[in-house]
Motif scaffolding. Structure first.
Motif, short mmCIF file in Angstrom:
data_model
loop_
_atom_site.label_atom_id
_atom_site.label_comp_id
_atom_site.label_asym_id
_atom_site.label_seq_id
_atom_site.Cartn_x
_atom_site.Cartn_y
_atom_site.Cartn_z
N TYR A 64 -74.93 43.94 -33.72
CA TYR A 64 -76.29 44.33 -33.34
C TYR A 64 -76.79 43.37 -32.27
O TYR A 64 -76.05 42.51 -31.79
CB TYR A 64 -77.20 44.35 -34.58
CG TYR A 64 -77.08 43.13 -35.48
CD1 TYR A 64 -77.82 41.98 -35.23
CD2 TYR A 64 -76.22 43.12 -36.58
CE1 TYR A 64 -77.72 40.86 -36.03
CE2 TYR A 64 -76.11 42.00 -37.39
CZ TYR A 64 -76.86 40.88 -37.12
OH TYR A 64 -76.75 39.77 -37.92
N MET A 65 -78.07 43.56 -31.91
CA MET A 65 -78.62 42.78 -30.79
C MET A 65 -79.36 41.57 -31.33
O MET A 65 -79.96 41.64 -32.40
CB MET A 65 -79.56 43.64 -29.96
CG MET A 65 -80.62 44.34 -30.76
SD MET A 65 -79.95 45.76 -31.70
CE MET A 65 -81.36 46.25 -32.64
N LEU A 66 -79.31 40.49 -30.56
CA LEU A 66 -80.02 39.28 -30.97
C LEU A 66 -80.93 38.80 -29.85
O LEU A 66 -80.53 38.79 -28.69
CB LEU A 66 -79.03 38.15 -31.26
CG LEU A 66 -78.19 38.22 -32.52
CD1 LEU A 66 -77.19 37.08 -32.54
CD2 LEU A 66 -79.05 38.19 -33.77
N GLY A 67 -82.15 38.41 -30.22
CA GLY A 67 -83.01 37.69 -29.28
C GLY A 67 -82.85 36.22 -29.64
O GLY A 67 -83.09 35.84 -30.78
N LEU A 68 -82.40 35.41 -28.69
CA LEU A 68 -82.22 33.98 -29.00
C LEU A 68 -83.31 33.16 -28.31
O LEU A 68 -83.43 33.17 -27.07
CB LEU A 68 -80.87 33.48 -28.52
CG LEU A 68 -79.67 33.55 -29.45
CD1 LEU A 68 -78.58 32.62 -28.96
CD2 LEU A 68 -80.01 33.22 -30.90
N LEU A 69 -84.07 32.47 -29.12
CA LEU A 69 -85.10 31.57 -28.59
C LEU A 69 -84.42 30.31 -28.04
O LEU A 69 -83.28 30.00 -28.43
CB LEU A 69 -86.04 31.17 -29.74
CG LEU A 69 -86.96 32.26 -30.26
CD1 LEU A 69 -87.50 31.90 -31.63
CD2 LEU A 69 -88.10 32.47 -29.29
N PRO A 70 -85.13 29.55 -27.20
CA PRO A 70 -84.53 28.30 -26.70
C PRO A 70 -84.05 27.40 -27.85
O PRO A 70 -83.08 26.66 -27.70
CB PRO A 70 -85.66 27.64 -25.93
CG PRO A 70 -86.63 28.72 -25.63
CD PRO A 70 -86.45 29.81 -26.61
N LEU A 71 -84.73 27.49 -28.98
CA LEU A 71 -84.35 26.73 -30.18
C LEU A 71 -82.85 26.89 -30.50
O LEU A 71 -82.17 25.94 -30.87
CB LEU A 71 -85.19 27.27 -31.35
CG LEU A 71 -85.06 26.65 -32.70
CD1 LEU A 71 -85.78 25.31 -32.73
CD2 LEU A 71 -85.67 27.57 -33.77
N GLY A 72 -82.34 28.13 -30.37
CA GLY A 72 -80.91 28.40 -30.59
C GLY A 72 -80.12 28.17 -29.32
O GLY A 72 -79.05 27.55 -29.34
N GLY A 73 -80.64 28.67 -28.20
CA GLY A 73 -79.92 28.59 -26.93
C GLY A 73 -79.62 27.15 -26.51
O GLY A 73 -78.56 26.87 -25.95
N ARG A 74 -80.52 26.23 -26.85
CA ARG A 74 -80.34 24.83 -26.48
C ARG A 74 -79.09 24.23 -27.14
O ARG A 74 -78.47 23.31 -26.62
CB ARG A 74 -81.57 23.99 -26.84
CG ARG A 74 -82.80 24.35 -25.99
CD ARG A 74 -84.05 23.70 -26.49
NE ARG A 74 -84.16 22.32 -26.04
CZ ARG A 74 -84.20 21.28 -26.84
NH1 ARG A 74 -84.14 21.43 -28.14
NH2 ARG A 74 -84.30 20.07 -26.35
N VAL A 75 -78.73 24.77 -28.31
CA VAL A 75 -77.53 24.26 -28.99
C VAL A 75 -76.28 24.63 -28.17
O VAL A 75 -75.32 23.86 -28.10
CB VAL A 75 -77.43 24.81 -30.44
CG1 VAL A 75 -76.24 24.23 -31.16
CG2 VAL A 75 -78.72 24.52 -31.21
N LEU A 76 -76.34 25.79 -27.50
CA LEU A 76 -75.21 26.19 -26.65
C LEU A 76 -75.11 25.28 -25.43
O LEU A 76 -74.03 25.04 -24.90
CB LEU A 76 -75.34 27.66 -26.26
CG LEU A 76 -75.24 28.61 -27.46
CD1 LEU A 76 -75.69 30.01 -27.10
CD2 LEU A 76 -73.83 28.66 -28.03
N THR A 77 -76.26 24.77 -24.99
CA THR A 77 -76.25 23.80 -23.88
C THR A 77 -75.57 22.52 -24.36
O THR A 77 -74.71 21.95 -23.68
CB THR A 77 -77.70 23.49 -23.41
OG1 THR A 77 -78.32 24.73 -23.09
CG2 THR A 77 -77.72 22.57 -22.21
N THR A 93 -87.65 40.85 -38.30
CA THR A 93 -88.93 41.16 -37.66
C THR A 93 -89.34 40.19 -36.55
O THR A 93 -89.87 40.61 -35.53
CB THR A 93 -90.05 41.19 -38.71
OG1 THR A 93 -89.92 40.02 -39.52
CG2 THR A 93 -89.94 42.40 -39.60
N ALA A 94 -89.16 38.90 -36.75
CA ALA A 94 -89.59 37.94 -35.73
C ALA A 94 -88.43 37.53 -34.83
O ALA A 94 -88.62 36.78 -33.87
CB ALA A 94 -90.21 36.71 -36.37
N GLY A 95 -87.22 38.00 -35.13
CA GLY A 95 -86.06 37.68 -34.30
C GLY A 95 -85.81 36.19 -34.19
O GLY A 95 -85.69 35.64 -33.10
#
Ligand SMILES: Cc1cc2nc3c(=O)[nH]c(=O)nc-3n(C[C@H](O)[C@H](O)[C@H](O)COP(=O)(O)OP(=O)(O)OC[C@H]3O[C@@H](n4cnc5c(N)ncnc54)[C@H](O)[C@@H]3O)c2cc1C
Length: 396
Positions: A60-73, A307-309
């Motif tokens: 399915y689709m995911l909206g990733l906030l910087p909170l998660g995306g920063r871990v990929l950095t 709901t809040a992704g």
């Protein structure tokens, strides 16, 4: 004084090399954790219930906030992540007939905290799997028994083999079966919305806005990722069971004005999808995330309504906090390190879960009257009011 060579000045981080860790579940939390442990030079093994052939299906689709995306950095995976995702700039709430009720810009997040991005779960899992290598994952495997013995955890695998670990990380999702081996029924609790729905993909479409259509006894969401849009259609379980997918889709289509073609296309796509998976929407909270040297991570500790992704971002943020605490914990004090991790993360995760529940109450409304009042009131809400705790979390 002569210059030091790069090798002399750069000490690889290998503090955790003498820890032997088992991760159960190769999902968002488990794989993020594995990648972080790899960077610390720690020895780890992952078991995954699915076979290699069935692993990481369409998802399915995911909206990733910087909170998660920063871990990929942190993991040097930001290049792949940015290539396989798109930045989200707007969030729109529409009425049941398709007309716009309220529009929010998401650019304050993109500008002040980091990119808010849409990505398929399949693509995210592929990025995380590729960087650790399939050889670290034992597919088609679950755990049948866990025992604590002093500072060790003895584990029996579904193939009958036995092994011992310094630490076991349980990351097998919201319906965690592994949790049942050590936690009693009264130590975790599911919260049910009595709503659910299906996900389908509208291919070859580009959009940078989340579009939601809040009805009375219906909810439709269009969530873009790169080159396609994830479509979610939901409603009360009881009504959906009565109407069936086709009946329910036709009912919604009648409400949507003909000019909103993308909504009609989305509903047609959904109707023509063969055997789409039906998600029942509930979340789960576990009272204590730790038993000795066994720790719950991600949805198995605190599961999220979509709901809040925010569930995936939280799972990644928690994985990062856990590995950070472990990196300064010696082998004899893992239990204490886990306690510090819980102190740091549990309240933050549970308050975001609370926001997801509150949003669920606004989105999942059955009566026309209440939906009308809600639609009117929503015009006066700012995005920070809609998801107060999550905004605070984004701000750190
Ligand atoms: C429809 C939908 C939309 C969502 N949208 C968003 C969103 O937009 N943004 C967001 O942040 N979050 C979203 N979420 C929530 C998010 O997906 C979860 O919070 C996140 O995936 C949790 O990660 P996890 O690793 O704990 O669990 P999962 O990602 O579910 O991974 C669990 C893994 O464990 C494996 N497993 C299961 N049982 C066992 C077992 N017994 N032994 C071994 N392995 C096992 C599974 O096969 C899986 O690989 C959504 C969820 C759904 C259902």
């Amino acid at each position: 004084m002569g210059h030091l060579t790069r090798e002399q000045t750069f000490e690889p981080k290998l503090k955790m090399k003498n820890l032997n860790i088992l991760i159960i579940g190769a999902g968002v939390a488990g794989l993020t954790c594995a990648n972080l442990l790899k960077r610390q030079g720690s020895k780890f093994q992952i078991v995954e219930k699915e076979s290699l052939g069935n692993f990481n299906g369409s998802g399915y689709m995911l909206g990733l906030l910087p909170l998660g995306g920063r871990v990929l950095t942190e993991l040097d995976l930001d290049k792949e992540y940015f290539e396989q995702s798109i930045e989200m700039t707007d969030y729109e709430i529409h009425k049941e007939n398709g007309t716009l009720n309220k529009a929010y810009s998401l650019n304050f997040i993109n500008k002040d905290y980091g990119s808010y991005r849409g990505i398929g779960r399949k693509e995210l899992i592929s990025i995380l799997t590729k960087s650790i290598g399939n050889e670290h994952i034992q597919f088609d495997t679950t755990i049948t028994e866990i025992q604590q013995k002093e500072n060790l955890v003895i584990v029996i695998f579904s193939d009958g083999k036995k092994d011992s670990f310094d630490l076991v990380i349980v990351a097998d999702g919201i319906h965690s079966e592994t949790r049942k081996l050590l936690w009693n029924d009264n130590e975790y609790k599911y919260y049910d919305t009595d709503w659910g729905g299906w996900v389908a993909w509208l291919e070859n479409k580009n959009l940078n806005a989340y579009k939601e259509y809040w009805g009375a006894a219906s909810f439709l969401g269009l969530y873009p990722v790169k080159n396609k849009i994830g479509v979610f259609l939901g409603g009360p379980n009881e009504l959906i069971k009565k109407e069936g997918m086709s009946g329910f889709v036709q009912k919604i289509k009648k409400e949507i004005l003909p000019e909103f073609k993308i909504v009609h296309n989305s509903l047609d796509t959904l109707e023509s999808t063969e055997n789409p998976f039906y998600w029942e929407f509930h979340d789960c909270r576990t009272k204590d995330w730790q038993k000795g040297n066994v720790i719950l991570l991600g949805d198995s500790a605190c599961g999220f309504l979509p709901t809040a992704g925010v569930g995936a971002s939280m799972a990644m943020d928690s994985a990062s906090a856990l590995v950070d605490e472990l990196s300064r914990t010696d082998k004899e004090h893992i239990g204490y390190g886990l306690k510090l991790y819980i102190k740091r993360q549990k309240k933050k995760v549970e308050t975001a879960q609370e926001d997801s529940r509150k949003l669920g109450k606004l989105m999942f409304v059955k009566s026309n009257l209440i939906a009308g009042i809600r639609d009117y009131a929503i015009r006066f809400y700012s995005i920070k009011q809609l998801a107060k705790n999550i905004s605070k979390t984004i701000e750190g």
